[in-house]
Design a protein around this motif. Structure first.
Motif, PDB file in Angstrom:
ATOM      1  N   PRO A 190      13.528  -8.482  -1.904  1.00 29.32           N
ATOM      2  CA  PRO A 190      12.885  -8.185  -3.183  1.00 29.32           C
ATOM      3  C   PRO A 190      11.421  -8.587  -3.243  1.00 29.32           C
ATOM      4  N   GLU A 191      11.086  -9.745  -2.709  1.00 30.79           N
ATOM      5  CA  GLU A 191       9.689 -10.193  -2.759  1.00 30.79           C
ATOM      6  C   GLU A 191       8.799  -9.293  -1.925  1.00 30.79           C
ATOM      7  N   ALA A 192       9.326  -8.800  -0.815  1.00 29.81           N
ATOM      8  CA  ALA A 192       8.550  -7.869   0.017  1.00 29.81           C
ATOM      9  C   ALA A 192       8.311  -6.564  -0.733  1.00 29.81           C
ATOM     10  N   VAL A 193       9.315  -6.086  -1.443  1.00 27.77           N
ATOM     11  CA  VAL A 193       9.172  -4.846  -2.215  1.00 27.77           C
ATOM     12  C   VAL A 193       8.124  -5.025  -3.305  1.00 27.77           C
ATOM     13  N   VAL A 194       8.171  -6.156  -3.991  1.00 31.78           N
ATOM     14  CA  VAL A 194       7.188  -6.426  -5.048  1.00 31.78           C
ATOM     15  C   VAL A 194       5.783  -6.479  -4.470  1.00 31.78           C
ATOM     16  N   GLY A 195       5.629  -7.184  -3.365  1.00 33.52           N
ATOM     17  CA  GLY A 195       4.314  -7.299  -2.742  1.00 33.52           C
ATOM     18  C   GLY A 195       3.781  -5.964  -2.253  1.00 33.52           C
ATOM     19  N   ARG A 196       4.653  -5.148  -1.670  1.00 37.15           N
ATOM     20  CA  ARG A 196       4.235  -3.833  -1.192  1.00 37.15           C
ATOM     21  C   ARG A 196       3.849  -2.917  -2.353  1.00 37.15           C
ATOM     22  N   SER A 197       4.507  -3.083  -3.486  1.00 36.73           N
ATOM     23  CA  SER A 197       4.179  -2.277  -4.659  1.00 36.73           C
ATOM     24  C   SER A 197       2.740  -2.518  -5.096  1.00 36.73           C
ATOM     25  N   VAL A 198       2.368  -3.787  -5.189  1.00 33.67           N
ATOM     26  CA  VAL A 198       1.001  -4.131  -5.586  1.00 33.67           C
ATOM     27  C   VAL A 198       0.006  -3.662  -4.538  1.00 33.67           C
ATOM     28  N   GLU A 199       0.356  -3.831  -3.278  1.00 37.06           N
ATOM     29  CA  GLU A 199      -0.506  -3.415  -2.171  1.00 37.06           C
ATOM     30  C   GLU A 199      -0.768  -1.911  -2.213  1.00 37.06           C
ATOM     31  N   LEU A 200       0.285  -1.131  -2.424  1.00 36.40           N
ATOM     32  CA  LEU A 200       0.137   0.314  -2.487  1.00 36.40           C
ATOM     33  C   LEU A 200      -0.721   0.743  -3.670  1.00 36.40           C
ATOM     34  N   ALA A 234      13.003  -3.721 -10.553  1.00 40.08           N
ATOM     35  CA  ALA A 234      12.026  -2.881 -11.245  1.00 40.08           C
ATOM     36  C   ALA A 234      11.221  -3.691 -12.255  1.00 40.08           C
ATOM     37  N   GLN A 235      11.882  -4.604 -12.949  1.00 38.39           N
ATOM     38  CA  GLN A 235      11.179  -5.475 -13.901  1.00 38.39           C
ATOM     39  C   GLN A 235      10.155  -6.345 -13.189  1.00 38.39           C
ATOM     40  N   ARG A 236      10.549  -6.883 -12.052  1.00 37.39           N
ATOM     41  CA  ARG A 236       9.639  -7.737 -11.285  1.00 37.39           C
ATOM     42  C   ARG A 236       8.445  -6.943 -10.773  1.00 37.39           C
ATOM     43  N   VAL A 237       8.705  -5.715 -10.307  1.00 34.47           N
ATOM     44  CA  VAL A 237       7.616  -4.868  -9.807  1.00 34.47           C
ATOM     45  C   VAL A 237       6.631  -4.567 -10.921  1.00 34.47           C
TER      46      VAL A 237
END
Length: 252
Positions: A190-200, A234-237
């Motif tokens: 989950p943390e990787a997904v959140v980080g990649r979301s911001v990066e993208l 999704a909330q975290r993202v």
């Protein structure tokens, strides 16, 4: 300020079976890719999701697919172009009935599963999808992978072409998605997904499976609704995007 749309695949149920937490995700995303009955979804589900989306001001998108309920639209199929165009138009039209009844409209089109991946490179199938969209509504935006044949042909046909990225999917060095049949295709941390979301959203780039940074400039970010803990993720993202100065709003 960076700006991104958040979309999720919703209405992926059939009869008494439900896969996605539509209510939960519709309180977070800005665009809803609604299954139109070919890979998932049925009339009652389509109507319910359209009503929920319209009430929350979420854009309604037609998620069109190969006719493959048993395989959830993820099996490779060879459909004659004229037949595929008709089936794409049929799915859009079916969803439009329920969107209008809810006081909204179908705002865009996004292919699903095997069809989504096929139209990245297959010009004939991509052209058939574009023909189907034109048959249904020649003003509808088409959502797809950056650099795909689908978006190229959509733009040539005068349809708005909207680029999309996936925070929870691994990328090849060529900017395509790693097939789900291969190990590591889905990013589960989950943390990787959140980080990649911001990066993208902020840089328009992501690190591929090989460790190479590649350009993936997208106006919309897909959050898969069929993953465990999808609503919490999704909330975290969304929260992290907004904390990072990213404006979250629909593209259509």
């Amino acid at each position: 300020m960076a700006c991104i749309d958040l979309n999720a695949d919703l209405g992926e149920g059939f009869g008494r079976w439900r896969l996605t937490d539509d209510e939960g995700l519709l309180s977070i995303v800005t665009s809803a890719n609604v299954a139109c009955g070919f890979h998932a979804g049925d009339p009652a589900t389509m109507r319910r999701v359209c009503e929920l989306a319209a009430a929350r001001g979420v854009r309604i998108g037609a998620q069109v697919s190969y006719r493959d309920l048993a395989g959830f639209g993820r099996r490779a199929m060879d459909v004659p172009p004229a037949e595929l165009a008709s089936e794409v138009a049929y799915q859009i039209g079916a969803l439009e009935v329920f969107a209008r009844a809810a006081g909204a409209r179908v705002a865009y089109v996004k292919p699903h599963g095997a069809l989504y991946n096929r139209v990245v490179r297959d010009e004939e199938q991509a052209a058939a999808v574009v023909d189907g969209v034109l048959l249904a509504d020649a003003t509808l935006p088409v959502l797809g992978l950056p650099g795909s044949r689908l978006l190229e042909l959509a733009a040539k046909a005068g349809l708005p072409a909207v680029t999309e990225a996936f925070a929870d999917r691994a990328y090849t060095d060529a900017g395509t998605l790693v097939p789900r049949t291969e190990m590591g295709a889905v990013v589960s941390d989950p943390e990787a997904v959140v980080g990649r979301s911001v990066e993208l959203a902020r840089t328009g780039s992501v690190v591929s499976r090989s460790g190479t940074r590649i350009e993936v400039r997208a106006r919309s970010l897909c959050l898969h609704g069929d993953t465990p803990g999808a609503v919490d993720l999704a909330q975290r993202v969304r929260r992290r995007l907004e904390e990072s100065g990213v404006d979250v709003e629909a593209f259509a």
